[in-house]
Design an enzyme around this catalytic site. Structure first.
Site, PDB file in Angstrom:
ATOM      1  N   ASN A 158       0.761  -1.186   0.148  1.00  0.00           N
ATOM      2  CA  ASN A 158      -0.092  -0.119   0.137  1.00  0.00           C
ATOM      3  C   ASN A 158       0.377   1.413   0.235  1.00  0.00           C
ATOM      4  O   ASN A 158      -0.521   2.284  -0.721  1.00  0.00           O
ATOM      5  CB  ASN A 158      -1.030   0.297   0.888  1.00  0.00           C
ATOM      6  CG  ASN A 158      -0.230   0.159   2.304  1.00  0.00           C
ATOM      7  OD1 ASN A 158       0.770  -0.608   3.026  1.00  0.00           O
ATOM      8  ND2 ASN A 158      -0.903   0.761   3.323  1.00  0.00           N
ATOM      9  N   GLU A 256       4.071  -4.826  12.219  1.00  0.00           N
ATOM     10  CA  GLU A 256       3.387  -3.741  12.461  1.00  0.00           C
ATOM     11  C   GLU A 256       2.218  -4.329  11.040  1.00  0.00           C
ATOM     12  O   GLU A 256       2.266  -4.507   9.759  1.00  0.00           O
ATOM     13  CB  GLU A 256       4.013  -2.261  12.085  1.00  0.00           C
ATOM     14  CG  GLU A 256       2.727  -1.323  11.754  1.00  0.00           C
ATOM     15  CD  GLU A 256       1.955  -0.956  10.942  1.00  0.00           C
ATOM     16  OE1 GLU A 256       0.174  -1.553  10.395  1.00  0.00           O
ATOM     17  OE2 GLU A 256       2.189  -0.813   9.471  1.00  0.00           O
ATOM     18  N   CYS A 289      -3.512   0.792   6.815  1.00  0.00           N
ATOM     19  CA  CYS A 289      -4.209   0.517   8.238  1.00  0.00           C
ATOM     20  C   CYS A 289      -4.337   0.866   9.681  1.00  0.00           C
ATOM     21  O   CYS A 289      -5.005   0.657   9.760  1.00  0.00           O
ATOM     22  CB  CYS A 289      -2.647  -0.343   8.376  1.00  0.00           C
ATOM     23  SG  CYS A 289      -1.278   0.760   8.709  1.00  0.00           S
ATOM     24  N   GLU A 463       8.372   0.519  16.994  1.00  0.00           N
ATOM     25  CA  GLU A 463       9.479   2.095  16.293  1.00  0.00           C
ATOM     26  C   GLU A 463       9.286   3.019  16.330  1.00  0.00           C
ATOM     27  O   GLU A 463       8.208   3.939  16.414  1.00  0.00           O
ATOM     28  CB  GLU A 463       9.606   1.280  14.483  1.00  0.00           C
ATOM     29  CG  GLU A 463       9.869  -0.219  14.849  1.00  0.00           C
ATOM     30  CD  GLU A 463       9.664  -0.573  12.970  1.00  0.00           C
ATOM     31  OE1 GLU A 463      10.564  -0.809  12.092  1.00  0.00           O
ATOM     32  OE2 GLU A 463       8.741  -0.620  12.622  1.00  0.00           O
TER      33      GLU A 463
END
Length: 490
Positions: A158, A256, A289, A463
């Site tokens: 994406n 993630e 997301c 992160e």
């Protein structure tokens, strides 16, 4: 197409792997098509075990010299890398749009600059904000962030350029070498990134790219015994497979993953700003997301706010992502279109109220209308599972406790958005919503120094800033008894 290159949006892109500073053709190929119109773009090298072995071996050979440069020695090379990314902004943006259907203007003005920033920011952070001392009454603790080794970086389709550099930046700045596995549905900007890295002066083997299918190239990579780190962005089911491989070799892993984020709107919020932000959840065809896909509205303002959202969504033009006026482009792939359509069809069949959208757009085969469902139970599939398309749900709440309960009522915990006019109320709600990031009266604002990641099944680890180096480094403490030396250091 010429040799092992293809012309993508007027840009020549190599279709081969990048291993040890040179192109490697590989024995097999896979096809990639543009979601804009379904046209065939290229046949890309499909890596296997031999290619992965070659790339990891090259990264291992390059590691000692790259690590020995130290943060100060790596910084100018990485700054040059960032500068070269910006110099190729037009090419990178055009290829990314052709390859994954994301908005051209967004890539040009946001994603490519952010990709460059990902490299330069972490190069600076490594130099100034990591190694430090902690004083104890008996000892001085000298805390070091040492390079770990070879990092496998597996990136999603994406936002492949930006999310690849989000991993590459701290991994290289920490002194690691990397093997990148790009997404098979959008691999082409990672190929350009390899050439840009070479031009910037990264030594051979420091950055390698092995393209291919996840079940073949990806599986070979995560099971390689010589990895020091595995970083993955993608789906929960794939993360479980990678996690099993990481566990077998006791390789540290960060992930993630997906989200089903709440978007909470309180009655005292700025409703115009909130409505525009709700409409913005459809950007990139909802393939984000972090998107707030569950709209939770305080009941007393439901009709007023619904009218504002409806008006804002009406301005979300669906069409060719290369056009400046387009706000919603295509879904990435026919397989993904079928997945999104399946969610929508099942929601209709279950009796959910369709407020707008709900079917294919007349813009093309992979274009789906911005869609909103109301009358959905909190435990319904459309409320619980990540659709990853332009599909939102509409629910109401009567008090903060109900809003928090519904917001937390999924397996996910990636992000959340809250619009509220009262600071104390906003912080009370925000502190109780399970999420790695919660935006209050804003959305998608990312400070690279801040922690980023997911809770529950939405991720492992954090992160950003020092958190990235906590993962990509071997952290060592050298504890020295005070006053124990008879001869000082140089």
């Amino acid at each position: 197409m010429s040799g092992n290159h293809a012309q993508i949006a007027g840009v020549s892109v190599s279709l081969d792997h990048w291993i040890d500073g040179k192109r490697v053709a590989g024995a097999d190929r896979f096809a990639t098509a543009s979601p804009i119109d379904g046209s065939h773009l290229a046949d890309v090298a499909a890596g296997g075990q031999a290619d992965v072995d070659m790339a990891v071996d090259a990264a291992n050979r390059a590691f000692p010299a790259w690590a020995a440069l130290g943060a100060k020695g790596r910084q100018p090379i990485l700054h040059g890398f960032a500068k070269e990314i910006l110099a190729r902004a037009d090419d990178l943006a055009a290829v990314e749009t052709a390859d994954n259907g994301s908005l051209l203007q967004g890539n040009l003005h946001r994603m490519v600059p952010r990709a460059a920033q990902n490299i330069s920011f972490f190069a600076d952070w490594a130099l100034t904000l990591l190694d430090h001392k902690i004083e104890h009454e008996e000892v001085t603790n000298n805390v070091r962030y040492d390079p770990a080794g070879v990092a496998a970086l597996i990136t999603p389709w994406n936002a492949p350029l930006m999310l690849t550099t989000w991993k590459v930046g701290p991994a290289l700045a920490a002194g690691n070498t990397v093997v990148i596995k790009p997404p098979e549905w959008a691999p082409l900007t990672c190929s350009l990134l390899a050439e840009i890295a070479e031009k910037a002066g990264l030594p051979p083997g420091v950055l390698n790219v092995v393209q291919g299918i996840g079940e073949i190239a990806g599986e070979a990579l995560v099971n390689h015994p010589d990895l020091a780190r595995i970083s993955f962005t993608g789906s929960v089911p794939t993360a479980k497979i990678i996690g099993q491989a990481a566990a077998r070799s006791v390789t540290p892993m960060s992930a993630e993953l997906g989200g089903k984020s709440p978007f909470i709107v309180c009655a005292d919020a700025n409703l115009d700003a909130a409505a525009q932000t709700v409409a913005g959840q459809y950007i990139n065809a909802g393939q984000v997301c972090l998107a707030g896909t569950r709209i939770l509205v305080e009941a007393k303002i439901e009709q007023e706010f619904l009218a504002k959202v409806r008006a804002a969504v009406a301005q979300m033009n669906v069409g060719d992502p290369r056009a400046a006026t387009t706000r919603v482009g295509p879904l990435i792939h026919p397989e993904h279109f079928a997945r999104v359509s399946g969610f929508v069809d099942r929601a209709k069949a279950s009796g959910a109220e369709l407020l707008w959208g709900g079917s294919q757009s007349d813009a093309g085969a992979l274009y789906f209308q911005p869609t909103m469902f109301a009358g959905v139970a909190p435990d319904a599939e459309i409320s619980q599972q990540e659709v990853f398309g332009p599909v939102l749900t509409w629910q109401t709440f009567t008090d903060d406790e109900e809003a928090i309960a519904v917001a937390n009522g999924t397996q996910f915990g990636l992000a959340g958005t809250l619009f509220c006019g009262n600071e104390a109320r906003a912080m009370r709600i925000a502190s109780q919503v399970v999420a790695g990031t919660l935006w209050v009266n804003c959305f998608f604002v990312r400070d690279l120094a801040a922690p980023f990641g997911g809770s529950r099944v939405s991720g492992i680890g954090r992160e950003g800033g020092t958190w990235s180096f906590d993962f990509y480094s071997d952290i060592k403490n050298i504890a020295v008894r005070k006053g124990s030396f008879t001869v000082g250091g140089a």
